[in-house]
Design a protein around this motif. Structure first.
Motif, mmCIF file in Angstrom:
data_model
loop_
_atom_site.group_PDB
_atom_site.id
_atom_site.type_symbol
_atom_site.label_atom_id
_atom_site.label_comp_id
_atom_site.label_asym_id
_atom_site.label_seq_id
_atom_site.Cartn_x
_atom_site.Cartn_y
_atom_site.Cartn_z
ATOM 1 N N GLN A 545 58.704 31.539 46.082
ATOM 2 C CA GLN A 545 60.106 31.918 45.965
ATOM 3 C C GLN A 545 60.383 32.758 44.714
ATOM 4 O O GLN A 545 61.354 33.501 44.666
ATOM 5 C CB GLN A 545 60.990 30.664 45.927
ATOM 6 C CG GLN A 545 60.884 29.800 47.175
ATOM 7 C CD GLN A 545 61.242 30.555 48.443
ATOM 8 O OE1 GLN A 545 62.318 31.124 48.549
ATOM 9 N NE2 GLN A 545 60.319 30.574 49.408
ATOM 10 N N GLU A 546 59.554 32.621 43.684
ATOM 11 C CA GLU A 546 59.762 33.357 42.437
ATOM 12 C C GLU A 546 58.438 33.933 41.957
ATOM 13 O O GLU A 546 57.374 33.631 42.496
ATOM 14 C CB GLU A 546 60.352 32.427 41.363
ATOM 15 C CG GLU A 546 61.693 31.817 41.713
ATOM 16 C CD GLU A 546 62.192 30.882 40.620
ATOM 17 O OE1 GLU A 546 62.200 31.300 39.443
ATOM 18 O OE2 GLU A 546 62.543 29.739 40.947
ATOM 19 N N GLY A 547 58.510 34.757 40.917
ATOM 20 C CA GLY A 547 57.303 35.338 40.349
ATOM 21 C C GLY A 547 56.703 36.390 41.261
ATOM 22 O O GLY A 547 57.405 37.045 42.031
ATOM 23 N N ALA A 548 55.390 36.541 41.187
ATOM 24 C CA ALA A 548 54.687 37.541 41.993
ATOM 25 C C ALA A 548 53.347 36.963 42.441
ATOM 26 O O ALA A 548 52.704 36.213 41.706
ATOM 27 C CB ALA A 548 54.470 38.811 41.180
ATOM 28 N N ALA A 549 52.944 37.322 43.653
ATOM 29 C CA ALA A 549 51.662 36.848 44.178
ATOM 30 C C ALA A 549 50.518 37.542 43.446
ATOM 31 O O ALA A 549 50.623 38.716 43.085
ATOM 32 C CB ALA A 549 51.566 37.136 45.677
ATOM 33 N N PRO A 550 49.412 36.841 43.177
ATOM 34 C CA PRO A 550 48.275 37.480 42.514
ATOM 35 C C PRO A 550 47.779 38.681 43.310
ATOM 36 O O PRO A 550 47.652 38.604 44.544
ATOM 37 C CB PRO A 550 47.216 36.374 42.481
ATOM 38 C CG PRO A 550 47.965 35.096 42.646
ATOM 39 C CD PRO A 550 49.155 35.424 43.488
ATOM 40 N N ASP A 551 47.532 39.791 42.620
ATOM 41 C CA ASP A 551 47.013 40.972 43.295
ATOM 42 C C ASP A 551 45.673 41.403 42.697
ATOM 43 O O ASP A 551 45.246 42.537 42.884
ATOM 44 C CB ASP A 551 48.024 42.127 43.246
ATOM 45 C CG ASP A 551 48.499 42.435 41.836
ATOM 46 O OD1 ASP A 551 48.027 41.762 40.896
ATOM 47 O OD2 ASP A 551 49.327 43.340 41.678
#
Length: 638
Positions: A545-551
């Motif tokens: 819901q928050e932050g960013a998914a690891p890329d």
């Protein structure tokens, strides 16, 4: 085939522990702490045989290599702020299940438990166990927390702790009888038991008889409004949360199962904790634990805790003091009746450098995400010099990983990119296109700026700045300029999550003594306070819901491996996953570990017995002093 593990607690030569009378004879029924005499005379509490569980947990001191004690005495300790009364909950270490000194799980509050394939967990409570106010502790306290707290959207809007829904869904809860509860998942939940044993344990029960007065379901609106006004909250849910918070015991009226209970409401400069007359442990002689009657916590400035402890103002001090205070504290032994022991810290690294892979500066972010740059930073550091100057040569140069005390330890993890090799560091930086330098020898970034790294610290330890002074010289030799910025911890955290911190200096992984049965979440982006990838950690913590998914592929792989660990009930598979994660984490140098196996001073009164001379010290899983059971400490001349 179902894997079934059954554990029974408090056993003394039989399937069930004998009652206190059976263990010690009728004469021992009258062994009472003098501290409780007035309470007994006033009829506030019953006699010991009537207030203990039918089968208390029997702690055999001699089997632990300790001396049985006597009642009495007050332990003075110093805390840095009022919120640090939470250390009493950590050190008291009363848990449904807890770790022993070998870091194996054992029943504590519960009489026993059964685990079937890590999907079905059944807990058996102790008959006659009571809260600190004398009310029965039964399965209904689990039912209340399940139905009226976890399933109440006003109190638990997020759907429950992640440890309860590792695969998305909450478990099935069953109250089998007044002393038996069960939690069942369709898939394994191997982190359930470790979460119950931790320093901030997963909460699955509460004193419903007391908390119902703050719950909308059980209290009339008029009275509830009056309680909200009295406690300065605007929502009934905030009232319930405030009055039920056990991890920071600010509410003296909240019943507890801990060895000592708070008697002081904040704000205050001194907090007094007194013995819980209904505590569930006894020694082999029938004496109810704890031995010590009172803890007095004096609030002081964090910066002068060591000075006050060394001036004889503390009877037991582990927090607020560090290894750089050791010489001063040891000198206090000549002036005061105190003793200073050295325990081994269990962190993966006492100090670690954490490049922020979520840094807002695109140029630095790209460099930090390149493993060659991280390896170069690590190889440029002279750990031998840091160990000799900052730790008197008593620590160990190591990557940020598990210690030799962990069954998962391998030298290849500890030795990953820790040799002082400035030539290889220079080669890696040149390979990255950073070969051009200015007249001072400082490299240029791809966008033409000087390669100036600002390392931020919360400024809570002079050790951090001492270490950074050394690293500044090491990195300058390979063309990098280091600057230090200090800010308060809250500001420090917010800046990290905002991406404005390039790099920070902090502790390494908390649990350097992990076993394969402990969750490896510290090696993957799982928390928003992991300073090397706070946005990725926030994404995991908030279920996307928050932050960013690891890329970054390797960071994604760590999360995938963590999820695989959470799906298996087989020890061999968990162990293999741990090793994959430890190898990947150290080879990728996601945190630049410097020195571990450092020593922590433990100051205590020379009269205070059963304090180990040597032990492991840390927050998770050893719970500071917790697994060594401060309720068994006693004063020789009480």
């Amino acid at each position: 085939m179902v894997s079934r593990r059954t554990f029974l607690g408090g056993l003394v030569g039989s399937v069930l522990a004998p009652s206190i009378a059976g263990a010690n004879g009728d004469r021992d029924r009258d062994i009472e702490p003098e501290f409780l005499t007035d309470w007994l005379r006033a009829g506030r509490i019953p006699a010991m045989v009537d207030r203990l569980p039918t089968h208390p947990r029997i702690v055999n001191m001699k089997n632990m290599g300790r001396e049985p004690g006597v009642y009495g005495g007050t332990v003075r300790t110093i805390i840095g702020s009022a919120k640090d009364i939470r250390y009493m909950t950590v050190n008291g270490y009363s848990r449904l299940v807890g770790y022993d000194t070998r870091l194996q799980l054992q029943p504590d509050i519960v009489m026993g438990f059964t685990s079937e394939n890590d999907t079905v967990f059944t807990f058996h409570l102790r008959e006659g166990h009571r809260w600190s106010d004398g009310a029965p502790f039964t399965a209904d306290d689990f039912r209340y927390w399940w139905e009226d707290v976890i399933l109440d959207k006003a109190l638990t809007p997020g759907g429950g702790a992640l440890e309860l829904r590792p695969h998305g869904d909450l478990p099935r809860f069953e109250m089998l009888d007044p002393l038996t509860v069960r939690y069942s998942w369709d898939k394994p939940n191997p982190n359930f038991m470790p979460a119950l044993a931790g320093p901030l344990p997963l909460v699955i029960y509460g004193p419903g008889h007391y908390l119902k007065q703050f719950h909308k379901k059980y209290q009339d609106d008029f009275r509830l409004s009056a309680l909200m006004k009295e406690n300065r909250v605007k929502k009934w849910a905030d009232l319930h949360i405030k009055m039920s918070r056990a991890s920071r015991p600010e509410n003296p009226e909240l019943p507890t199962l801990d060895p000592w209970l708070n008697t002081t409401a904040p704000p205050a400069d001194q907090f007094v904790f007194v013995r819980n007359p209904f505590f569930h442990r006894i020694d082999e002689n029938g004496l109810q634990l704890p031995y010590v009657d009172r803890f007095v916590l004096n609030v002081s400035s964090s910066s002068i805790i060591a000075a006050k402890a060394g001036a004889g103002e503390s009877d037991l001090q582990s927090t607020g003091v560090d290894f750089n205070d050791y010489t001063f504290l040891k000198d206090a032994e000549k002036r005061f009746p105190v003793k200073v022991n050295l325990w081994k810290q269990i962190r993966g690294s006492r100090v670690a450098l954490l490049p922020n892979l979520n840094c807002a500066d695109e140029v630095w972010r790209d460099l930090f995400r390149d493993v060659r740059f991280r390896r170069g930073l690590s190889l440029a550091v002279d750990r031998h010099e840091i160990n000799m100057v900052a730790f008197y040569g008593l620590g160990k140069a190591s990557a940020d990983t598990v210690l030799p005390e962990s069954p998962l330890y391998k030298s290849e993890y500890a030795d990953a990119f820790i040799n002082h090799d400035p030539d290889e560091a220079n080669r890696l930086f040149d390979e990255l296109g950073l070969s051009k330098r200015d007249s001072d020898g400082i490299r240029f970034l791809p966008d033409g700026r000087r390669a100036e790294i600002t390392v931020e610290t919360a400024g809570e330890s002079t050790l951090d700045t001492d270490v950074l002074e050394l690293v500044r010289d090491h990195w300058r030799q390979v063309g990098l300029a280091l600057y230090v910025r200090t800010s308060q911890r809250d500001v420090f955290r917010n800046r990290a999550m905002g991406g404005t911190i390039m790099m920070s200096i902090w502790f390494g992984i908390d649990n350097g003594v992990a076993t394969a049965d402990m969750v490896p979440n510290q090696l993957a982006p799982t928390f928003d306070d992991q300073l090397q990838w706070p946005l990725w950690g926030m994404h995991y913590l908030s279920a996307g819901q928050e932050g960013a998914a690891p890329d970054l592929p390797e960071a994604k792989q760590l999360v995938d491996l963590l999820n695989q660990w959470g799906l298996t009930a087989r020890f061999e598979e968990r162990e293999a996953i741990w090793h994959q994660m430890l190898s990947l984490y150290t080879q990728q140098v996601f945190s630049i570990g410097l020195i571990n196996s450092t020593l922590q001073p433990i100051l205590h009164s020379a009269k205070l017995q059963n304090v180990p001379d040597r032990a492991l010290y840390g927050f998770d899983p050893t719970c500071f002093l917790g697994i060594y059971m401060p309720d068994t400490f006693w004063f020789k001349e009480a």
